[in-house]
Structures are given as C-alpha cells and as structure tokens.
Write a protein that holds these residues in place. Structure first.
Motif, PDB file in Angstrom:
ATOM      1  N   GLY A 196       0.810  -1.212   0.000  1.00 41.34           N
ATOM      2  CA  GLY A 196       0.000   0.000   0.000  1.00 41.34           C
ATOM      3  C   GLY A 196       0.838   1.254   0.000  1.00 41.34           C
ATOM      4  O   GLY A 196       0.321   2.352   0.221  1.00 41.34           O
ATOM      5  N   ALA A 197       2.146   1.100  -0.266  1.00 38.95           N
ATOM      6  CA  ALA A 197       2.995   2.290  -0.351  1.00 38.95           C
ATOM      7  C   ALA A 197       2.554   3.162  -1.525  1.00 38.95           C
ATOM      8  O   ALA A 197       2.609   4.385  -1.454  1.00 38.95           O
ATOM      9  CB  ALA A 197       4.451   1.890  -0.518  1.00 38.95           C
ATOM     10  N   THR A 198       2.129   2.530  -2.615  1.00 39.65           N
ATOM     11  CA  THR A 198       1.571   3.267  -3.742  1.00 39.65           C
ATOM     12  C   THR A 198       0.081   2.987  -3.796  1.00 39.65           C
ATOM     13  O   THR A 198      -0.322   1.838  -3.991  1.00 39.65           O
ATOM     14  CB  THR A 198       2.216   2.827  -5.062  1.00 39.65           C
ATOM     15  OG1 THR A 198       3.605   3.145  -5.029  1.00 39.65           O
ATOM     16  CG2 THR A 198       1.588   3.557  -6.246  1.00 39.65           C
ATOM     17  N   THR A 199      -0.712   4.003  -3.575  1.00 39.96           N
ATOM     18  CA  THR A 199      -2.160   3.809  -3.652  1.00 39.96           C
ATOM     19  C   THR A 199      -2.739   4.782  -4.665  1.00 39.96           C
ATOM     20  O   THR A 199      -2.257   5.894  -4.842  1.00 39.96           O
ATOM     21  CB  THR A 199      -2.849   4.035  -2.293  1.00 39.96           C
ATOM     22  OG1 THR A 199      -2.298   5.187  -1.687  1.00 39.96           O
ATOM     23  CG2 THR A 199      -2.673   2.838  -1.396  1.00 39.96           C
ATOM     24  N   PHE A 200      -3.785   4.314  -5.309  1.00 39.28           N
ATOM     25  CA  PHE A 200      -4.413   5.041  -6.397  1.00 39.28           C
ATOM     26  C   PHE A 200      -5.781   5.540  -5.949  1.00 39.28           C
ATOM     27  O   PHE A 200      -6.460   4.872  -5.168  1.00 39.28           O
ATOM     28  CB  PHE A 200      -4.564   4.106  -7.593  1.00 39.28           C
ATOM     29  CG  PHE A 200      -5.383   4.665  -8.717  1.00 39.28           C
ATOM     30  CD1 PHE A 200      -4.892   5.682  -9.513  1.00 39.28           C
ATOM     31  CD2 PHE A 200      -6.646   4.159  -8.991  1.00 39.28           C
ATOM     32  CE1 PHE A 200      -5.646   6.190 -10.562  1.00 39.28           C
ATOM     33  CE2 PHE A 200      -7.406   4.658 -10.041  1.00 39.28           C
ATOM     34  CZ  PHE A 200      -6.902   5.684 -10.816  1.00 39.28           C
ATOM     35  N   GLY A 201      -6.163   6.718  -6.408  1.00 42.51           N
ATOM     36  CA  GLY A 201      -7.490   7.218  -6.064  1.00 42.51           C
ATOM     37  C   GLY A 201      -7.713   8.606  -6.606  1.00 42.51           C
ATOM     38  O   GLY A 201      -6.903   9.129  -7.368  1.00 42.51           O
ATOM     39  N   ARG A 202      -8.835   9.198  -6.198  1.00 48.46           N
ATOM     40  CA  ARG A 202      -9.070  10.592  -6.556  1.00 48.46           C
ATOM     41  C   ARG A 202      -8.055  11.435  -5.803  1.00 48.46           C
ATOM     42  O   ARG A 202      -7.823  11.218  -4.603  1.00 48.46           O
ATOM     43  CB  ARG A 202     -10.462  11.035  -6.136  1.00 48.46           C
ATOM     44  CG  ARG A 202     -11.574  10.175  -6.652  1.00 48.46           C
ATOM     45  CD  ARG A 202     -12.103  10.692  -7.967  1.00 48.46           C
ATOM     46  NE  ARG A 202     -13.080   9.748  -8.496  1.00 48.46           N
ATOM     47  CZ  ARG A 202     -13.372   9.610  -9.780  1.00 48.46           C
ATOM     48  NH1 ARG A 202     -12.748  10.351 -10.668  1.00 48.46           N
ATOM     49  NH2 ARG A 202     -14.273   8.753 -10.180  1.00 48.46           N
ATOM     50  N   ARG A 203      -7.500  12.426  -6.480  1.00 49.35           N
ATOM     51  CA  ARG A 203      -6.470  13.239  -5.835  1.00 49.35           C
ATOM     52  C   ARG A 203      -7.001  13.891  -4.574  1.00 49.35           C
ATOM     53  O   ARG A 203      -6.330  13.925  -3.539  1.00 49.35           O
ATOM     54  CB  ARG A 203      -5.948  14.304  -6.807  1.00 49.35           C
ATOM     55  CG  ARG A 203      -4.802  15.117  -6.234  1.00 49.35           C
ATOM     56  CD  ARG A 203      -4.211  16.062  -7.257  1.00 49.35           C
ATOM     57  NE  ARG A 203      -3.042  16.742  -6.727  1.00 49.35           N
ATOM     58  CZ  ARG A 203      -3.066  17.918  -6.108  1.00 49.35           C
ATOM     59  NH1 ARG A 203      -4.223  18.550  -5.952  1.00 49.35           N
ATOM     60  NH2 ARG A 203      -1.959  18.471  -5.657  1.00 49.35           N
ATOM     61  N   SER A 204      -8.232  14.413  -4.644  1.00 53.23           N
ATOM     62  CA  SER A 204      -8.790  15.107  -3.477  1.00 53.23           C
ATOM     63  C   SER A 204      -8.908  14.159  -2.285  1.00 53.23           C
ATOM     64  O   SER A 204      -8.620  14.537  -1.142  1.00 53.23           O
ATOM     65  CB  SER A 204     -10.153  15.682  -3.844  1.00 53.23           C
ATOM     66  OG  SER A 204     -10.970  14.670  -4.402  1.00 53.23           O
ATOM     67  N   GLU A 205      -9.274  12.904  -2.560  1.00 54.74           N
ATOM     68  CA  GLU A 205      -9.401  11.947  -1.461  1.00 54.74           C
ATOM     69  C   GLU A 205      -8.035  11.545  -0.920  1.00 54.74           C
ATOM     70  O   GLU A 205      -7.860  11.352   0.285  1.00 54.74           O
ATOM     71  CB  GLU A 205     -10.176  10.716  -1.939  1.00 54.74           C
ATOM     72  CG  GLU A 205     -11.650  11.023  -2.197  1.00 54.74           C
ATOM     73  CD  GLU A 205     -12.358   9.911  -2.969  1.00 54.74           C
ATOM     74  OE1 GLU A 205     -11.813   8.796  -3.046  1.00 54.74           O
ATOM     75  OE2 GLU A 205     -13.456  10.183  -3.492  1.00 54.74           O
ATOM     76  N   LEU A 206      -7.070  11.421  -1.833  1.00 54.09           N
ATOM     77  CA  LEU A 206      -5.722  11.058  -1.398  1.00 54.09           C
ATOM     78  C   LEU A 206      -5.131  12.147  -0.503  1.00 54.09           C
ATOM     79  O   LEU A 206      -4.417  11.853   0.463  1.00 54.09           O
ATOM     80  CB  LEU A 206      -4.817  10.822  -2.610  1.00 54.09           C
ATOM     81  CG  LEU A 206      -5.177   9.618  -3.482  1.00 54.09           C
ATOM     82  CD1 LEU A 206      -4.287   9.562  -4.709  1.00 54.09           C
ATOM     83  CD2 LEU A 206      -5.052   8.317  -2.683  1.00 54.09           C
TER      84      LEU A 206
END
Lengths: 312, 408
Positions: A196-206
């Motif tokens: 989980g070092a690299t996680t993907f998502g909406r930028r605002s949520e990240l």
C-alpha cells in the motif's frame, strides 16, 4: 524511530507474482484501511475536479520493486527493473537512499512522472505531443514528437527521458497507465504494490488520506505532502518520515512553470501588431519626408515655385 | 547593368583540376575540407543517433548545438533585420551598401541555424510538424514559426541579388515592389524571434542559475542580439574590404559602431539593473564557473566593447572597431552558451563537454556558410552602392553597379 521495519529490504527474494497473488491485498488493506479503488470513468461527480492521483507513502515502501516489474510488463518494456533510475525504457524506478545522518538505514524512493496539474512539458511541447487528460495522466503522443527535447528542459522534476541510443528516439515517461484508466482499471504499479505504499485514487481523497496520516502519526511523518503545491501541484503525492530534500526530491516552488512563459506568450499578438504598425508609420513618415524633399529639390532646380514633382 | 565582372566566364574547362584548386586558395580548400568531412559526420550522426555521436544525455537534453548553432546563430543573424529596417523603413539610404551583405549573412545564418537544428532534432524528418500541429502556448511553437517565416522573408530580401546575378531584371523589379511590406514582416518576426529565444528559457524556472534566469530574458536577448548583429556587419565590412577589395565607407562602419555601443550600453543597464533588483550578480558569489562566466561575459563581452566604441577617437580606428565588434560578437555567443549550458550545470548534476563530432558538425556548418557567402560575393552583385532602391526612386536605379566583384 517508528520506521524500523523499513530499515532493511524484507522481500528481495519473493517473486513479483507471489507478492501479487499473496500478501498484496491483505497488507495494503491492513495499512491503508479505508482506501478502496474508486469506480472509474463513470463517476465524474466526486470531490475536487475528480481527477485521479497517486499517494506514495515512503514509510510503507519495502523496496520490493513490484511496481517496477508491473510497469515494465504493462507497458511492454523488457529491461532490468532493478535499475535504480528511470530510463528510455523504464518509466518508474526504485532508488535506495542511505540516510545521511543514519548510516545503514535506507529508504526506498519511487521515481516517475509526477503528472503536474499544470505540466511544464505539455506547455513547452511545440506540437502538442504531451497533454494532461481530465482524468489526471500526462500522456504522450509519439506520432507528433519531433524530438526537440524542450519538455526535458522544461520539466522541474527532471523526469522525461530520451531514447538516446536509437537513431529515431522517442521521449519516455510514465503515463499513469492512461489506457488502463480508460478501461476502468487502476495503474499497474498501484495494483502490484503489496504494502500500500503506492495507492491510487481521486487526488482530493488522497490529500485527505495523507493529511489524516500526518495528523494521526505526527511522530512518524514530516509534516509535508510533496506534490500538494510543488510546481503548482502534482497528481502524485508523497509522504515521508525523512525530509524530502535528503531523499533527493527536487526543491520546487509552488508557481507552475507554464505561468512564466504564458505571461510572455500572451503579449505576442500585441507586440507583433504594435511593431508592424510602428514600422508602417515610420516608413510612411519617411516616405512623405523624402517626397517633400524631392519636390523641393525639383522646384529649386526648375526655379519655379510649383511644378510636377516625381513620386508625390 | 548586368554584373559582367564575373569570375571565370566559361574558361574553366580549359584549366586542369590542379590549377583550379590553386586558384581556390588554401583558405577555401580548408573550408571545403571541413564542410565535406563535416557532411560525412552529419550522415554518421543521423545513422547512429544522438547517443552514439554526441555527449547529450538525460541530464543534458540540450547541448552545444542549441547553445551555439541555434541560440548564437540567430543572434548573429540579427544584423539583417536591423540594417534592412534602417535602410528601407527609416530611410537611411546612406547605409544601403551594407544592406545586401547583411541580408545575405542573415539568410545564410538562418539556413545554418536550420541545419544545426536538424542535427539536434531527434526526428529531423518531422521538422514540418509545427506547421500543421499547433500548440500556441509553446514558446518553441512560436520559435518554429518565426524561423520558418523569417527564413522565407530573408530569401525574398536576398532574391534581388540572385535575380540580378542571373539577369532576370523583370522579376527583380517585381520583388522590389513588395520589399517594404516584407521588410516590415521581417522586423516583426525578428523582434518576436530574438526575444522568444530568451522566453524559451523562462519555463526552466527551477533549473537555471539566477545569474541568468530573469523575467527580463526576452528583452535581454533582443537587445544583445541587435548589438551582436551590428557587430557582425562590421566584421563583414572588414572582410569585404580585405578579401573582396570592396571598400566600405569608414563613416558608415563608424555609424554601426556607434549604434552597437548604444545597444551594448542599453544591454548593460538592463543586465545590471536586473541583477541589482533581484539581489544577484557575480559579486555576490564565491569564485565559481558560474560567477566567472557571468562576470567575463558582461565585462569583456559587453562593457569593454561599449567603452571602446563610445570614444570617438577609438571609434575612428579601424583596428579598435574590429576588436570591439569581435568582442561584442563573442560576448553575445558566450551569453547564449552560458544561458543554456553554464546556467543549467548545477541542476544537471553532471558535467557536459561537447563531443568532437558536435564541434565538427558546427565547424562544417559555419564553413559551408562562409563558402556560400564567398560564392555569392564572387558571382553575384553583392557589393553595390545603392541596392534595392524603392519604387519611384529612379535616380537610384542609375547608380546601381557592381563594385569590386573580383576575388583576391
């Protein structure tokens, strides 16, 4: 320091496939909790502008390079993924950095395109070979590229690479798996990351996730999200327990570089019209003066007060 | 009317190759050798690619060709638009004898820039892409268009020399009628292009050394290019008198020298003002490549020639003029090299020294340019007293005659 686990490479011998199949899901879920891969494309109405991004938490990276292996496979590159730097045929790389004040302890730093919100490379490219998609990735149209390498000069993060060894080279850089995003999948590296070092998502949520991590563990993180404002903000965000400068991150201000050239480019039409008008007026003025002078000369020669003069 | 003072009219067939080579002279033979071997080097570069033939790499995406051939070459070609505007727009017909050589230098200069650019582009066969693939936010897009349009304008401005040389006088008169709008277009292109080469670097805001990175870059590039262009015309006038036995009125060259001194003074004021207002300057740094390069560039490449040319007695000395013009030209080239290479050294984290092939190709391009100038000077009416008179100026037509078209 709460980061003792990260001090050594824990899984260099595990095959990438084993990581993908086995611990990936569990570890990622355990460490980053709430972050589920959001539904893609069909979901424009989530927070912010809805564009996607990545969050790289350097405290979670164990240096297994699953991301690099996945990237090489997803994009058809065949080079050695263990190389420490990105290259003309390797879009992401994991670099082992020995901590300056802490010999023997290392951090693993992922490098790839940061996918700026206002990308200098795209602004620089004279033929529009690079552009930022509304989804977030900065993508490259190889068919347009003339090879001027202005994108490489413009990039504040020194990211675009060139295929120097080939006679007809192309620019190389991460495109955030834009084709996979279009298919509703997440980027290959995020999918492959076992910790989980690299996680993907909406930028605002990240951003919200990153802020929460810093707030929950102020002893663990330096209070900074790299990429939040750098070069006007980037789609990739980084968290770290070590100051970013010590890990080789570029010191980049918050002004998007394209603003600097934009201010000048906006003046181009005005300057062009202004110079043309000024020159026309000068020429007209000089022409009139010459005609006057010639008429006067002609009059003086003819000795008459008025007469036909040439060029009037 | 027609330039009958041609060299080798049809007699060449009777002479042996050796005789022809001897007639060519050592200087021209050396230039030919450089140009031809450099041509082979260019082919080698295209076949093997940039990595195998240059010292460019990911830390140094731009190198010698961009700094010297493109940035330097364009600046030195600025004399063409300055003199063309001075003669044809500002009505300074006294300077007309300088117009043709200046336009030829500009035209050849731009062709040389394009040759250097073709070597540098990763995919040179796509150089036409900016014509159809528009990206108006890009400074490079503007640069590409300015190069294309202005090279066309220069070809047009030069065409009377060729047309007269070929004896096509009707076409020549037609060209002359459209000259004024073309000169205006050339001035617009040049103002935009000279400055946009500076604007090009504005996007490297986090990479360039603040000794060179400045919001004034477009203005500084324009002003220094005008100074360098005026310097180049003086060097040419000197070459014309020595090689082609064409005497240029010293009074005219003095005028150029005075103009160059003013432009250098303006450049110095802008550069120093910019440094002071941003709290920069070589004096704020310890001795390093950056601070020494910036200091030398400004002191030796701009202040010294400006000082020499500001004194009337020195300005009247042909030797002093030559030295000052040479210093100004070298100073502006140094500024371009510093801006592109030295200023990005720290950010690159590695050293860059051009490869032998990079320098060789540059040498070949320069040699080809000199040979082109030489050919035109010997075969076409380049040095005439009153060229390109404007329509309606009948008296000028009478006095057009070739002067000293013999080679030495």
């Amino acid at each position: 320091m709460p980061t003792e686990v990260r001090g050594a490479r824990t899984c260099p011998l595990l095959s990438r496939r084993a990581l993908l199949a086995g611990g990936a899901g569990a570890v990622a879920a355990g460490l980053s909790g709430s972050l589920a891969v959001p539904a893609l494309a069909s979901d424009p109405a989530t927070g912010g502008d809805g564009s996607f991004g990545m969050l790289v938490d350097l405290t979670e990276c164990v240096g297994c390079r699953s991301c690099v292996y996945a990237c090489q496979e997803a994009n058809g590159w065949t080079g050695d993924p263990e190389r420490p730097a990105i290259d003309g045929d390797q879009w992401t790389a994991v670099r082992e950095v020995e901590l300056p004040g802490d010999p023997g302890h290392v951090r693993y730093v992922r490098t790839q395109c940061f996918h700026c919100l206002d990308p200098a490379c795209a602004s620089a490219c004279p033929v529009g070979a690079l552009h930022k998609t509304p989804e977030g990735p900065v993508v490259y149209d190889a068919g347009r590229c003339i090879g001027c390498r202005y994108c490489m000069v413009a990039c504040p993060f020194h990211i675009p690479r060139y295929q120097w060894e080939t006679p007809l080279p192309l620019v190389a850089k991460c495109i955030m798996c834009a084709p996979r995003l279009e298919r509703g999948e997440s980027p290959a590296c995020a999918e492959a990351c076992p910790t989980g070092a690299t996680t993907f998502g909406r930028r605002s949520e990240l951003i919200a996730v990153a802020r929460k991590r810093i707030a929950d563990h102020p002893d663990r993180y330096v209070p900074r999200i790299y990429g939040l404002t750098e070069a006007g903000g980037t789609s990739w965000l980084y968290l770290s327990d070590v100051p970013f400068e010590e890990l080789g991150f570029a010191s980049v201000g918050s002004t998007p570089p394209p603003q600097k050239t934009q201010a000048v480019m906006e003046k181009v039409p005005v300057v062009a019209v202004g110079v043309a008008a000024l020159m026309a007026v000068v020429r007209w003025w000089e022409g009139a003066r010459e005609s006057r002078d010639e008429a006067r000369d002609a009059r003086e020669r003819a000795g008459t007060p008025s007469g036909k003069e040439p060029g009037a | 009317m027609k330039a009958e003072a041609r060299w080798i009219p049809g007699r060449s067939r009777e002479r042996s190759t050796t005789e022809k080579l001897v007639e060519l002279g050592w200087g021209r033979l050396a230039l030919w050798a450089l140009a031809l071997t450099g041509g082979l080097a260019m082919v080698y570069r295209l076949v093997r690619g940039l990595g195998a033939t240059t010292h460019l790499n990911d830390a140094w995406p731009w190198g010698w060709w961009i700094a010297f051939d493109v940035m330097g070459g364009v600046a030195l070609a600025a004399g063409a638009f300055v003199v063309a505007a001075w003669v044809h727009l500002f009505g300074k017909h006294r300077y007309a004898p300088l117009a043709r050589p200046a336009v030829l230098t500009g035209f050849l200069g731009y062709l040389m820039v394009i040759a250097g650019l073709l070597m540098d582009l990763g995919r040179p066969y796509r150089i036409w892409h900016p014509i159809v693939m528009w990206q108006p936010h890009s400074v490079m897009f503007e640069v590409a268009w300015c190069v294309m349009v202005y090279t066309t304008v220069l070809a047009f401005e030069f065409s009377p020399v060729a047309l007269e040389g070929l004896g096509w006088h009707r076409a020549c008169r037609a060209v002359r009628r459209a000259l004024v709008p073309m000169v205006i277009l050339g001035v617009v292109c040049s103002v935009l292009h000279q400055s946009s080469l500076g604007s090009l670097l504005l996007i490297a805001t986090y990479r360039m050394d603040p000794l060179w990175y400045s919001p004034l870059l477009p203005v500084l590039f324009f002003v220094s290019a005008v100074a360098a262009g005026l310097g180049m015309i003086q060097l040419e006038a000197a070459a014309a008198s020595r090689v082609y036995r064409h005497r240029v009125e010293p009074e005219l060259v003095e005028g150029l020298a005075r103009g160059m001194a003013w432009m250098l003074a303006l450049y110095l004021a802008l550069r120093l003002g910019d440094w002071v207002s941003r709290g920069q300057g070589p004096w704020t740094r310890p001795v390093s490549l950056e601070s020494v390069a910036a200091g030398l560039e400004v002191l030796v490449g701009a202040a010294l020639p400006a000082l020499v040319m500001s004194r009337k007695s020195w300005r009247q000395s042909a030797r002093a003029r030559l030295v000052a013009a040479g210093l100004a030209v070298v100073g502006v080239i140094a500024n371009r090299i510093d801006s592109v290479l030295v200023s990005m050294r720290a950010g690159a984290g590695a050293a860059y020294v051009p490869s032998l092939l990079e320098l060789w190709v540059t040498g070949a391009i320069v040699a080809a340019g000199v040979l082109g100038y030489d050919w035109v000077a010997r075969h076409w009416p380049l040095f005439v007293e009153e060229p390109e008179a404007l329509p309606g100026e009948a008296r000028a037509q009478e006095s057009r005659r070739p002067v000293g078209v013999t080679a030495s």
